[in-house]
Scaffold this active site. Structure first.
Site, PDB file in Angstrom:
ATOM      1  N   SER A  61       0.838  -1.257  -0.030  1.00 51.91           N
ATOM      2  CA  SER A  61      -0.113  -0.017   0.049  1.00 51.91           C
ATOM      3  C   SER A  61       0.744   1.240  -0.127  1.00 51.91           C
ATOM      4  O   SER A  61       0.589   2.327  -0.219  1.00 51.91           O
ATOM      5  CB  SER A  61      -0.903  -0.144   1.111  1.00 51.91           C
ATOM      6  OG  SER A  61      -1.906  -1.034   1.088  1.00 51.91           O
ATOM      7  N   HIS A 105     -15.656   0.676   2.688  1.00 48.76           N
ATOM      8  CA  HIS A 105     -15.403   2.218   3.250  1.00 48.76           C
ATOM      9  C   HIS A 105     -16.479   2.987   2.900  1.00 48.76           C
ATOM     10  O   HIS A 105     -16.442   4.237   3.345  1.00 48.76           O
ATOM     11  CB  HIS A 105     -14.083   2.510   2.610  1.00 48.76           C
ATOM     12  CG  HIS A 105     -12.709   1.923   3.251  1.00 48.76           C
ATOM     13  ND1 HIS A 105     -12.354   0.985   2.437  1.00 48.76           N
ATOM     14  CD2 HIS A 105     -12.153   2.137   4.157  1.00 48.76           C
ATOM     15  CE1 HIS A 105     -11.268   0.424   3.162  1.00 48.76           C
ATOM     16  NE2 HIS A 105     -11.152   1.131   4.109  1.00 48.76           N
ATOM     17  N   CYS A 118      -7.480   2.486   1.126  1.00 48.04           N
ATOM     18  CA  CYS A 118      -9.050   1.920   0.332  1.00 48.04           C
ATOM     19  C   CYS A 118      -8.523   1.363  -0.994  1.00 48.04           C
ATOM     20  O   CYS A 118      -8.100   2.305  -1.781  1.00 48.04           O
ATOM     21  CB  CYS A 118      -9.960   2.835   0.221  1.00 48.04           C
ATOM     22  SG  CYS A 118     -11.492   2.003  -0.690  1.00 48.04           S
TER      23      CYS A 118
END
Length: 260
Positions: A61, A105, A118
């Site tokens: 991420s 989310h 996300c």
């Protein structure tokens, strides 16, 4: 086993470069024994391997920083663009999950997408950008190339493109592979040092410095023979506003109530 790297964001000066497990240099004094050498070579944690500059890992991420900057700079999104995360993203015949698969989310803008990491937001953005545009910004941020640090055996990592896959694997790029790239998976590989310098460039407003561990060279009497100054490898001009938005999201990732 792992690595820790820290740098001054406004100079590229390295403050910490550590690889674990630590290499026991005392075993080399007077010549290392065959037993000790074989133990080091067979150790699954690879103490002979400097993970800070030789370890090549999926960025995961952390790569969403690249995707965010590319999307803002290319006009794919604005900071207020909303993507609705239901917990997954259907592309073709496959469903790509968000890490928050149960419930998702909800409505997410860029700042929240970064702070809560996300996946669905970046699937959408990455698919619209394409792998080749992502690669341009990744390379500007220092990924996929050696930094030039004064440490031996540095590895370049890997920033994939459609041409790279064609040459390497003899197969065309699949659009679904871009979704994995956009969240730092797939073929992406970075070194801990590259990731440090990329993060420093975001923090300082877009200047990618060459990392350095040497400040000065002194003669035997302590006089300065040579002094090294910060070297700029790349510069994102005109991206200060976009980088500030990204920084806000990253700060929330660390300090926010829902930050990951």
């Amino acid at each position: 086993a792992g690595a820790v790297v820290a740098a001054e964001v406004n100079s590229g000066r390295l403050l910490v470069v550590a690889s674990s497990p630590v290499l026991d240099l005392s075993k080399f004094l007077g010549g290392i024994s065959i037993k000790n050498w074989q133990e080091m070579r067979s150790n699954p944690k690879k103490p002979l391997f400097n993970k800070a500059v030789q370890g090549q890992y999926p960025p995961a991420s952390t790569y969403k920083t690249v995707t965010a900057l590319a999307a803002l700079a290319e006009g794919i999104i604005t900071p207020d663009s909303i993507v609705y995360c239901t917990g997954s993203y259907r592309f073709g015949s496959r469903r790509y999950r968000c890490w928050k698969y149960q419930g998702g989310h909800g409505a997410v803008n860029l700042k929240r997408a970064l702070s809560e990491s996300c996946d669905v937001y970046f699937y959408h953005v990455g698919q619209r950008l394409g792998v080749n545009r992502l690669a341009v910004y990744a390379k500007h941020l220092g990924l996929g190339r050696k930094t030039g640090v004064e440490i031996e055996h540095e590895k370049p990592g890997l920033v994939p493109t459609s041409d790279w896959k064609k040459q390497k694997h003899g197969k065309p790029w699949q659009d679904g592979e871009t979704l994995s790239i956009a969240i730092g998976q797939g073929f992406n590989l970075v070194t801990p040092l590259q990731l440090t310098m990329m993060t420093a460039a975001v923090a300082n407003g877009g200047i990618l410095y060459r990392p350095s561990i040497i400040e000065t060279v002194l003669d035997p009497d302590g006089h300065v023979v040579e002094r090294f100054h910060p070297t700029v490898m790349d510069h994102f001009e005109g991206q200060e506003r976009n980088l500030n938005v990204i920084k806000e999201g990253l700060i929330e990732a660390v300090n926010g109530r829902r930050g990951t």
